[in-house]
Scaffold this active site. Structure first.
Site, short mmCIF file in Angstrom:
data_model
loop_
_atom_site.label_atom_id
_atom_site.label_comp_id
_atom_site.label_asym_id
_atom_site.label_seq_id
_atom_site.Cartn_x
_atom_site.Cartn_y
_atom_site.Cartn_z
CB VAL A 1 1.91 -6.86 4.42
CG1 VAL A 1 1.68 -7.95 5.46
CG2 VAL A 1 1.36 -5.53 4.93
CE LYS B 1 2.07 -0.68 7.86
NZ LYS B 1 1.11 0.13 8.60
CG ASN C 1 -8.17 -3.09 4.25
OD1 ASN C 1 -7.19 -3.62 3.72
ND2 ASN C 1 -8.37 -1.79 4.22
CG ASP D 1 -4.55 -1.90 5.68
OD1 ASP D 1 -3.99 -0.99 6.32
OD2 ASP D 1 -4.44 -2.01 4.44
N GLY E 1 0.83 -1.19 0.00
CA GLY E 1 0.00 0.00 0.00
C GLY E 1 0.86 1.24 0.00
CB SER E 2 -0.05 4.80 0.05
OG SER E 2 -0.99 4.77 1.10
CG ASP F 1 -8.56 1.61 4.00
OD1 ASP F 1 -9.33 1.85 3.04
OD2 ASP F 1 -7.40 1.17 3.85
#
Length: 406
Positions: free
Chosen positions: A101, A116, A210, A223, A96-97, A205
């Site tokens: 992970v 992560k 997720n 997440d 992700g940004s 999110d």
């Protein structure tokens, strides 16, 4: 000269229709208009594996309110990172940004975990705040477990529970999720949100990618990159979000205006349940996006949503945040209570095991070597210096070849 209008075929199908489409419909359309695929560039992780192996910087535990310590087997005197000493990388689970992970195996107990690693090669105050919030969550069966965190090489490493797969992956191969399974997902996620909201935390999110499925069939919220503390002062409650294309599908409208409340999570869960129930491809923006946030549910796709579930979904997706039920109220609705009571009589189905069995049935079989080399000689590849495995000529003509599709 032709008068036909040119159409940019690279644009998604959603751009050309005012109708909500299902994933299955789009897949069928793609097969009808299949063209030669574009050669994809090989993906490389933004954090090269070699960069995770060696370091002269000693690892340091990150613990604030929850006691934690590094493994006593860690040897800081050798030029090998704690990560390399304690784990074996198996795969990249997601990116992700905020970070990457990895699926890893512990060298100490041979158990699987998710680790992560922050993507940016520097530490910020926000990295430490995230660890504090993860500690505040505590343990809950419907939330991906946080074990501990440490820092080294100017990065933050977080060890988390390893789950089997996400609902995002699951829904790509299962276009018809049963009413019972939908109720199980809703129940588990309502428990997870109730736990978070009681601790004055907002997820912000929630989406199928997720929501994880454990090997024992439990749904877990994961997440926490956007986890928000609503005990902050009033001026800090207006937050600027880095909204990606996928996130915008599930966001409540008021979040884009900086109005952050627990009701935003309820909306995201409601529209997530809608996607899972209908197999819809949710719009990223435009009139369809606004229609789903203005209380308009007249599309034919909504007719397949179970009646009891549809009523609750519509309330969860109410345009006004104060009109949406709280997580605790969702757990007290008749439809969820009935589901919980039924589980006391008959254990819930482990849909991960069902999914795994169905995938195993479609796995490719081991190839049977067949050649047309009548002399049974070793095959040589003209571009290679080594011999390939010899094959045996069939004793009689091959009358049928069976190809197993994935």
């Amino acid at each position: 000269m032709s008068n036909r209008k040119r159409v940019n075929r690279s644009l998604p199908l959603m751009e050309f229709t005012d109708k909500l489409l299902t994933k299955k419909e789009v897949e069928a359309n793609a097969r009808l208009h299949m063209t030669c695929p574009v050669l994809q560039k090989k993906h490389f992780s933004p954090i090269g594996t070699h960069k995770l192996l060696f370091s002269t910087q000693e690892a340091r535990i990150l613990a604030f309110d929850k006691p934690a310590q590094l493994s006593p087997n860690y040897n800081p005197s050798i030029k090998k990172t704690y990560f390399a000493q304690m784990y074996k990388i198996q795969d990249t689970l997601g990116e992700g940004s905020f970070g990457v992970v990895y699926k890893v195996i512990s060298r100490e107990n041979e158990e699987g975990y998710a680790v992560k690693i922050t993507k940016k090669a520097y530490l910020t105050k926000n990295n430490y705040e995230e660890i504090k919030l993860l500690e505040r969550i505590g343990n809950h069966q419907n939330i991906v477990k946080f074990y501990f965190a440490w820092e080294e090489m100017s990065r933050v490493f977080t060890q988390l529970e390893l789950c089997a797969l996400s609902l995002g992956t699951y829904s790509k191969t299962n276009h018809s999720i049963t009413e019972i399974q939908l109720l199980d997902i809703l129940t588990d996620m309502a428990h997870a949100l109730n736990h978070l909201h009681d601790r004055k935390l907002i997820h912000l999110d929630i989406k199928p990618e997720n929501i994880m499925i454990s090997t024992d069939g439990i749904y877990k919220l994961g997440d926490f990159d956007l986890l928000f503390d609503i005990t902050k002062t009033e001026e800090n409650q207006v937050k600027t979000f880095d909204i990606t294309e996928g996130d915008a599908k599930y966001l409540a409208k008021e979040v884009l205006e900086g109005k952050v409340t627990a009701a935003a999570d309820i909306f995201s869960l409601g529209i997530t349940m809608l996607e899972l129930a209908t197999d819809l491809i949710l719009p990223v923006n435009g009139p369809l996006w606004r229609r789903l946030r203005n209380g308009s549910y007249d599309d034919p796709c909504f007719t397949i949503v179970p009646k009891k579930l549809k009523t609750l979904m519509c309330k969860m997706m109410a345009p006004k945040p104060h009109a949406r039920p709280k997580a605790k109220q969702i757990l007290n609705t008749a439809v969820v209570k009935e589901n919980l009571s039924a589980q006391l009589l008959v254990p819930r189905v482990n849909y991960y095991e069902v999914w795994r069995a169905s995938v195993a049935e479609t796995m490719d079989r081991d190839p049977v070597p067949v050649c047309i080399n009548a002399q049974n000689e070793m095959n040589m590849d003209a571009n290679m210096d080594i011999e390939t495995t010899p094959c045996v000529t069939p004793p009689r003509k091959v009358s049928r070849v069976v190809i197993y599709n994935m």
